[in-house]
Scaffold this active site. Structure first.
Site, PDB file in Angstrom:
ATOM      1  N   HIS A 106       0.830  -1.201   0.000  1.00 42.91           N
ATOM      2  CA  HIS A 106       0.000   0.000   0.000  1.00 42.91           C
ATOM      3  C   HIS A 106       0.867   1.254   0.000  1.00 42.91           C
ATOM      4  O   HIS A 106       2.072   1.197   0.242  1.00 42.91           O
ATOM      5  CB  HIS A 106      -0.908   0.024   1.231  1.00 42.91           C
ATOM      6  CG  HIS A 106      -1.691  -1.227   1.402  1.00 42.91           C
ATOM      7  ND1 HIS A 106      -2.068  -1.714   2.633  1.00 42.91           N
ATOM      8  CD2 HIS A 106      -2.173  -2.118   0.496  1.00 42.91           C
ATOM      9  CE1 HIS A 106      -2.745  -2.832   2.482  1.00 42.91           C
ATOM     10  NE2 HIS A 106      -2.821  -3.097   1.202  1.00 42.91           N
ATOM     11  N   HIS A 174     -10.146 -13.470   4.406  1.00 45.94           N
ATOM     12  CA  HIS A 174      -9.310 -12.819   3.386  1.00 45.94           C
ATOM     13  C   HIS A 174      -9.497 -13.520   2.056  1.00 45.94           C
ATOM     14  O   HIS A 174      -9.503 -14.745   1.980  1.00 45.94           O
ATOM     15  CB  HIS A 174      -7.830 -12.837   3.789  1.00 45.94           C
ATOM     16  CG  HIS A 174      -6.958 -12.014   2.891  1.00 45.94           C
ATOM     17  ND1 HIS A 174      -6.483 -12.484   1.682  1.00 45.94           N
ATOM     18  CD2 HIS A 174      -6.485 -10.753   3.010  1.00 45.94           C
ATOM     19  CE1 HIS A 174      -5.759 -11.539   1.103  1.00 45.94           C
ATOM     20  NE2 HIS A 174      -5.751 -10.474   1.880  1.00 45.94           N
TER      21      HIS A 174
END
Length: 426
Positions: A106, A174
């Site tokens: 990120h 996830h």
């Protein structure tokens, strides 16, 4: 008719649907506690799983690095970190504690986001001892071994050199690692881009075991476990949170066994039976995970598991931060159609994995089979269309568009929070 509320950005979107419309939700709300999050964490740390107390682990250690989550994860750090720091100092008052932000792939977490996450007091105490991991700076990372699948295991130098390496985190379903938390603090959390791309390769993403709620025989999970072992991750505190992001359960101790205990506990609350429908409406659980398009395949994968073969998916995510990554966007946007993009993913060998390819690949996997109508902020319309989806201003407009394709009698399944559950086969 009944009203269904969908998580969107920092608020909710309401939709009127027929009374018989299935609404898939986890049972997390059944977890109630009279205690606050900090107390729940403290009790878990008093009884660590397959590990000594953190205070004992701190004995004789000069320094400790705590891996913390970044701005994209709703980890209740204010419940966790003060307890970890207290125990470390109880065991060794002189231990030097620093924080390492697990950004993975990120963008860097900024100061305001760190303040919001830690609170002013904790931020001021540690502001000179906070490092934001950079996966794209080889000079900041160091090789510690080789993953079972072949790529080098390279992690942040601070993590590699810490005398005591521990981590906070939270456990939720996830979309390709099975569950978040535990070993993910290392890979992808503080791993070098080269290692992340090797682990997130197209072959692994395409593996049928690399799906929500699956750990057994999941090649991505197996590499992550190996990376955490090589990094000598000594201890974790992982929590389970409810829909309001409140801590409802905590697990502390050995990074494998405590994490597995948390996953086993959670799966009884997040597993829901599929209700196939012509139109499935889903979300990314609101802010912070819906702040960019990069994260959106997480919520979409829940819809993918219950939409009919020729069905339409409606995705709600504000995307205030835009794409979440230029590579993620252009891998799809620069191709003439979604099928050509998807086939390029599958043809990419492990050593040639491109940045953010994994989320793009999952997005392409979904879009090539199901038209996606994407509800996002108006300024993101061009971006959504570049990703080969249809933009809508709100959920009512999106449903109207879907019904024009599937008909007014089309069946609907609602998923208010797509990242909070595991959709099981009928």
């Amino acid at each position: 008719m009944k009203t269904v509320q969908f998580y969107y950005d920092r608020t909710m979107m309401d939709l009127e649907v027929p009374d018989e419309t299935p609404v898939l939700v986890s049972r997390i709300e059944e977890l109630k506690s009279e205690k606050d999050g900090s107390e729940i964490v403290a009790e878990a740390m008093e009884h660590p799983i397959a590990s000594d107390r953190l205070s004992k682990l701190a004995n004789g250690k000069k320094d400790c690095t705590i891996i913390i989550s970044d701005h994209t994860r709703p980890v209740p750090s204010r419940d966790i970190l003060p307890n970890m720091i207290r125990e470390l100092k109880e065991g060794n008052p002189d231990i030097e504690i620093s924080l390492l932000v697990a950004t993975g792939f990120h963008r860097p977490t900024n100061v305001n986001e760190l303040r919001n996450k830690l609170g002013d007091e904790l931020y001021e105490e540690f502001k000179d001892r906070i490092k934001v991991h950079n996966a794209h700076d080889p000079s900041e990372n160091v090789k510690i071994g080789v993953l079972p699948s072949g790529p080098e295991c390279i992690i942040d130098r601070q993590a590699a050199e810490a005398e005591l390496l521990i981590a906070e985190g939270f456990i939720e379903p996830h979309f390709f690692a099975g569950y978040s938390g535990g070993r993910k603090s290392i890979l992808p959390g503080v791993a070098d881009a080269k290692t992340v791309m090797g682990n997130h390769c197209s072959k692994f993403i395409d593996d049928p075991h690399a799906r929500t709620g699956i750990l057994k025989d999941n090649p991505i999970h197996e590499d992550m476990i190996a990376a955490a072992r090589m990094a000598k991750l000594a201890y974790i505190v992982n929590v389970v949170i409810d829909e309001k992001k409140k801590t409802v359960k905590a697990f502390a101790g050995d990074f494998e066994k405590a994490h597995l205990a948390g996953c086993e506990f959670l799966k009884d609350y997040v597993g829901v039976k599929a209700h196939p429908a012509d139109i499935v409406i889903t979300t990314n659980g609101g802010y912070p995970l819906d702040q960019n398009a990069y994260q959106s395949p997480k919520g979409m994968s829940a819809a993918e598991a219950t939409v009919k073969e020729d069905g339409i998916i409606i995705m709600l995510a504000g995307c205030e931060d835009g794409t979440g990554g230029d590579f993620f966007y252009h891998i799809i946007a620069d191709e003439p159609d979604i099928e050509s993009a998807y086939q390029k993913f599958l043809a990419t060998p492990q050593e040639s994995t491109r940045p953010d390819q994994w989320c793009s690949q999952i997005l392409a996997r979904i879009i090539r089979k199901h038209p996606v109508i994407f509800v996002a902020r108006p300024e993101q319309k061009e971006m959504i269309e570049g990703l080969k989806m249809t933009w809508a201003a709100d959920v009512n407009q999106a449903l109207e568009l879907a019904r024009k394709i599937k008909g007014n009698d089309a069946s609907i399944t609602c998923i208010p929070n797509g990242i909070s559950l595991v959709v099981l086969p009928e």
